[in-house]
Scaffold this motif. Sequence first.
Motif, PDB file in Angstrom:
ATOM      1  N   CYS A 137      21.061 -66.241  33.628  1.00 48.89           N
ATOM      2  CA  CYS A 137      21.712 -67.547  33.779  1.00 48.89           C
ATOM      3  C   CYS A 137      23.060 -67.468  33.066  1.00 48.89           C
ATOM      4  O   CYS A 137      23.103 -67.478  31.832  1.00 48.89           O
ATOM      5  CB  CYS A 137      20.836 -68.639  33.179  1.00 48.89           C
ATOM      6  SG  CYS A 137      21.594 -70.277  33.194  1.00 48.89           S
ATOM      7  N   ASP A 138      24.114 -67.336  33.819  1.00 50.49           N
ATOM      8  CA  ASP A 138      25.464 -67.280  33.245  1.00 50.49           C
ATOM      9  C   ASP A 138      25.575 -66.262  32.109  1.00 50.49           C
ATOM     10  O   ASP A 138      26.127 -66.556  31.054  1.00 50.49           O
ATOM     11  CB  ASP A 138      25.902 -68.660  32.749  1.00 50.49           C
ATOM     12  CG  ASP A 138      25.921 -69.690  33.869  1.00 50.49           C
ATOM     13  OD1 ASP A 138      26.233 -69.332  35.016  1.00 50.49           O
ATOM     14  OD2 ASP A 138      25.613 -70.863  33.587  1.00 50.49           O
ATOM     15  N   GLY A 139      25.020 -65.075  32.308  1.00 50.22           N
ATOM     16  CA  GLY A 139      25.109 -64.018  31.310  1.00 50.22           C
ATOM     17  C   GLY A 139      23.980 -63.979  30.308  1.00 50.22           C
ATOM     18  O   GLY A 139      23.823 -63.001  29.589  1.00 50.22           O
ATOM     19  N   ASP A 140      23.176 -65.045  30.227  1.00 47.53           N
ATOM     20  CA  ASP A 140      22.014 -65.056  29.334  1.00 47.53           C
ATOM     21  C   ASP A 140      20.797 -64.550  30.095  1.00 47.53           C
ATOM     22  O   ASP A 140      20.610 -64.874  31.265  1.00 47.53           O
ATOM     23  CB  ASP A 140      21.736 -66.477  28.824  1.00 47.53           C
ATOM     24  CG  ASP A 140      22.757 -66.937  27.810  1.00 47.53           C
ATOM     25  OD1 ASP A 140      23.041 -66.163  26.878  1.00 47.53           O
ATOM     26  OD2 ASP A 140      23.256 -68.070  27.950  1.00 47.53           O
ATOM     27  N   ARG A 141      19.961 -63.768  29.420  1.00 44.87           N
ATOM     28  CA  ARG A 141      18.778 -63.186  30.044  1.00 44.87           C
ATOM     29  C   ARG A 141      17.510 -63.933  29.657  1.00 44.87           C
ATOM     30  O   ARG A 141      17.370 -64.383  28.521  1.00 44.87           O
ATOM     31  CB  ARG A 141      18.620 -61.717  29.629  1.00 44.87           C
ATOM     32  CG  ARG A 141      19.739 -60.802  30.083  1.00 44.87           C
ATOM     33  CD  ARG A 141      19.612 -60.488  31.572  1.00 44.87           C
ATOM     34  NE  ARG A 141      20.652 -59.617  32.034  1.00 44.87           N
ATOM     35  CZ  ARG A 141      20.505 -58.318  32.249  1.00 44.87           C
ATOM     36  NH1 ARG A 141      19.355 -57.737  32.011  1.00 44.87           N
ATOM     37  NH2 ARG A 141      21.516 -57.595  32.688  1.00 44.87           N
ATOM     38  N   LEU A 142      16.599 -64.022  30.616  1.00 49.51           N
ATOM     39  CA  LEU A 142      15.285 -64.603  30.413  1.00 49.51           C
ATOM     40  C   LEU A 142      14.259 -63.624  30.955  1.00 49.51           C
ATOM     41  O   LEU A 142      14.363 -63.200  32.107  1.00 49.51           O
ATOM     42  CB  LEU A 142      15.152 -65.943  31.150  1.00 49.51           C
ATOM     43  CG  LEU A 142      13.776 -66.607  31.101  1.00 49.51           C
ATOM     44  CD1 LEU A 142      13.480 -67.111  29.697  1.00 49.51           C
ATOM     45  CD2 LEU A 142      13.688 -67.731  32.106  1.00 49.51           C
ATOM     46  N   HIS A 143      13.311 -63.255  30.134  1.00 50.32           N
ATOM     47  CA  HIS A 143      12.258 -62.329  30.533  1.00 50.32           C
ATOM     48  C   HIS A 143      10.958 -63.119  30.632  1.00 50.32           C
ATOM     49  O   HIS A 143      10.618 -63.875  29.720  1.00 50.32           O
ATOM     50  CB  HIS A 143      12.116 -61.215  29.482  1.00 50.32           C
ATOM     51  CG  HIS A 143      11.141 -60.165  29.870  1.00 50.32           C
ATOM     52  ND1 HIS A 143      11.485 -59.088  30.652  1.00 50.32           N
ATOM     53  CD2 HIS A 143       9.823 -60.034  29.614  1.00 50.32           C
ATOM     54  CE1 HIS A 143      10.430 -58.326  30.847  1.00 50.32           C
ATOM     55  NE2 HIS A 143       9.402 -58.886  30.209  1.00 50.32           N
ATOM     56  N   ILE A 144      10.245 -62.952  31.743  1.00 57.82           N
ATOM     57  CA  ILE A 144       8.947 -63.603  31.920  1.00 57.82           C
ATOM     58  C   ILE A 144       7.922 -62.507  32.163  1.00 57.82           C
ATOM     59  O   ILE A 144       8.086 -61.682  33.070  1.00 57.82           O
ATOM     60  CB  ILE A 144       8.952 -64.596  33.111  1.00 57.82           C
ATOM     61  CG1 ILE A 144      10.044 -65.651  32.929  1.00 57.82           C
ATOM     62  CG2 ILE A 144       7.565 -65.246  33.258  1.00 57.82           C
ATOM     63  CD1 ILE A 144      10.228 -66.558  34.124  1.00 57.82           C
ATOM     64  N   ALA A 145       6.865 -62.508  31.364  1.00 57.58           N
ATOM     65  CA  ALA A 145       5.764 -61.557  31.518  1.00 57.58           C
ATOM     66  C   ALA A 145       4.484 -62.331  31.752  1.00 57.58           C
ATOM     67  O   ALA A 145       4.213 -63.324  31.081  1.00 57.58           O
ATOM     68  CB  ALA A 145       5.639 -60.679  30.268  1.00 57.58           C
ATOM     69  N   VAL A 146       3.720 -61.884  32.730  1.00 61.36           N
ATOM     70  CA  VAL A 146       2.412 -62.475  33.031  1.00 61.36           C
ATOM     71  C   VAL A 146       1.374 -61.406  32.734  1.00 61.36           C
ATOM     72  O   VAL A 146       1.428 -60.300  33.273  1.00 61.36           O
ATOM     73  CB  VAL A 146       2.321 -62.946  34.504  1.00 61.36           C
ATOM     74  CG1 VAL A 146       0.939 -63.501  34.791  1.00 61.36           C
ATOM     75  CG2 VAL A 146       3.411 -63.980  34.797  1.00 61.36           C
ATOM     76  N   TRP A 147       0.456 -61.755  31.833  1.00 60.55           N
ATOM     77  CA  TRP A 147      -0.589 -60.836  31.385  1.00 60.55           C
ATOM     78  C   TRP A 147      -1.930 -61.286  31.937  1.00 60.55           C
ATOM     79  O   TRP A 147      -2.213 -62.488  31.988  1.00 60.55           O
ATOM     80  CB  TRP A 147      -0.646 -60.829  29.858  1.00 60.55           C
ATOM     81  CG  TRP A 147       0.565 -60.210  29.251  1.00 60.55           C
ATOM     82  CD1 TRP A 147       1.775 -60.806  29.008  1.00 60.55           C
ATOM     83  CD2 TRP A 147       0.719 -58.874  28.809  1.00 60.55           C
ATOM     84  NE1 TRP A 147       2.652 -59.916  28.465  1.00 60.55           N
ATOM     85  CE2 TRP A 147       2.018 -58.720  28.321  1.00 60.55           C
ATOM     86  CE3 TRP A 147      -0.147 -57.775  28.774  1.00 60.55           C
ATOM     87  CZ2 TRP A 147       2.483 -57.516  27.799  1.00 60.55           C
ATOM     88  CZ3 TRP A 147       0.317 -56.582  28.260  1.00 60.55           C
ATOM     89  CH2 TRP A 147       1.626 -56.466  27.776  1.00 60.55           C
ATOM     90  N   LEU A 148      -2.769 -60.339  32.316  1.00 60.88           N
ATOM     91  CA  LEU A 148      -4.105 -60.618  32.839  1.00 60.88           C
ATOM     92  C   LEU A 148      -5.117 -60.133  31.809  1.00 60.88           C
ATOM     93  O   LEU A 148      -5.059 -58.984  31.362  1.00 60.88           O
ATOM     94  CB  LEU A 148      -4.308 -59.892  34.169  1.00 60.88           C
ATOM     95  CG  LEU A 148      -5.661 -60.055  34.838  1.00 60.88           C
ATOM     96  CD1 LEU A 148      -5.912 -61.517  35.200  1.00 60.88           C
ATOM     97  CD2 LEU A 148      -5.741 -59.172  36.082  1.00 60.88           C
ATOM     98  N   ARG A 149      -6.025 -61.030  31.418  1.00 61.51           N
ATOM     99  CA  ARG A 149      -7.082 -60.652  30.470  1.00 61.51           C
ATOM    100  C   ARG A 149      -8.344 -60.275  31.244  1.00 61.51           C
ATOM    101  O   ARG A 149      -8.670 -60.915  32.243  1.00 61.51           O
ATOM    102  CB  ARG A 149      -7.391 -61.813  29.513  1.00 61.51           C
ATOM    103  CG  ARG A 149      -6.301 -62.024  28.492  1.00 61.51           C
ATOM    104  CD  ARG A 149      -6.742 -62.998  27.424  1.00 61.51           C
ATOM    105  NE  ARG A 149      -7.311 -64.205  27.964  1.00 61.51           N
ATOM    106  CZ  ARG A 149      -6.711 -65.395  27.949  1.00 61.51           C
ATOM    107  NH1 ARG A 149      -5.533 -65.535  27.391  1.00 61.51           N
ATOM    108  NH2 ARG A 149      -7.299 -66.445  28.462  1.00 61.51           N
ATOM    109  N   ALA A 150      -9.041 -59.285  30.738  1.00 62.81           N
ATOM    110  CA  ALA A 150     -10.282 -58.834  31.388  1.00 62.81           C
ATOM    111  C   ALA A 150     -11.379 -59.858  31.203  1.00 62.81           C
ATOM    112  O   ALA A 150     -11.421 -60.588  30.279  1.00 62.81           O
ATOM    113  CB  ALA A 150     -10.700 -57.490  30.788  1.00 62.81           C
TER     114      ALA A 150
END
Length: 150
Positions: A137-150
């Motif tokens: 977003c206008d040079g700013d980074r956003l990281h999204i991680a989706v984790w799955l639990r057993a």
Amino acid sequence: MTIKHEQIIEIAESVWSSFLGLSLHEVDVSTSTGPDSGHDASATVHISGSWNGSVILSCSAAFARRCAVTMFQIVDEDLDDAEVADAFGELVNMIGGNLKGLLPEPSQLSLPTVTQGGSHVVTIPGARLLDQVELECDGDRLHIAVWLRA
């Protein structure tokens, strides 16, 4: 049922557009910074029930602050750390809630947890990374991680 890469992007773009009036777009994987590069703010929600997993947003403290300023429509000088945490927690809550809506019932969404500071690591014991996206977003980074639990 699993969450698709495109759905994560679509939901994040919708949340940022609707609630912040800002545009996000996916960054090419070859230019991705990864979840730990320059990300000193993280917000996490857990989904439990028929599907068990977690959603983690990570970004710079400056971007989290910019989101809070935009969300609350106040000047940066009037913003405190608790308001930044509230705003960032609400953003992960909205993304997690929208992802939860794609999953089989019954399921519940936890309250968000927000962590700030350059030396933190967020782990989800017993989980494996299902997918991750890097957005900008206008040079700013956003990281999204989706984790799955057993």
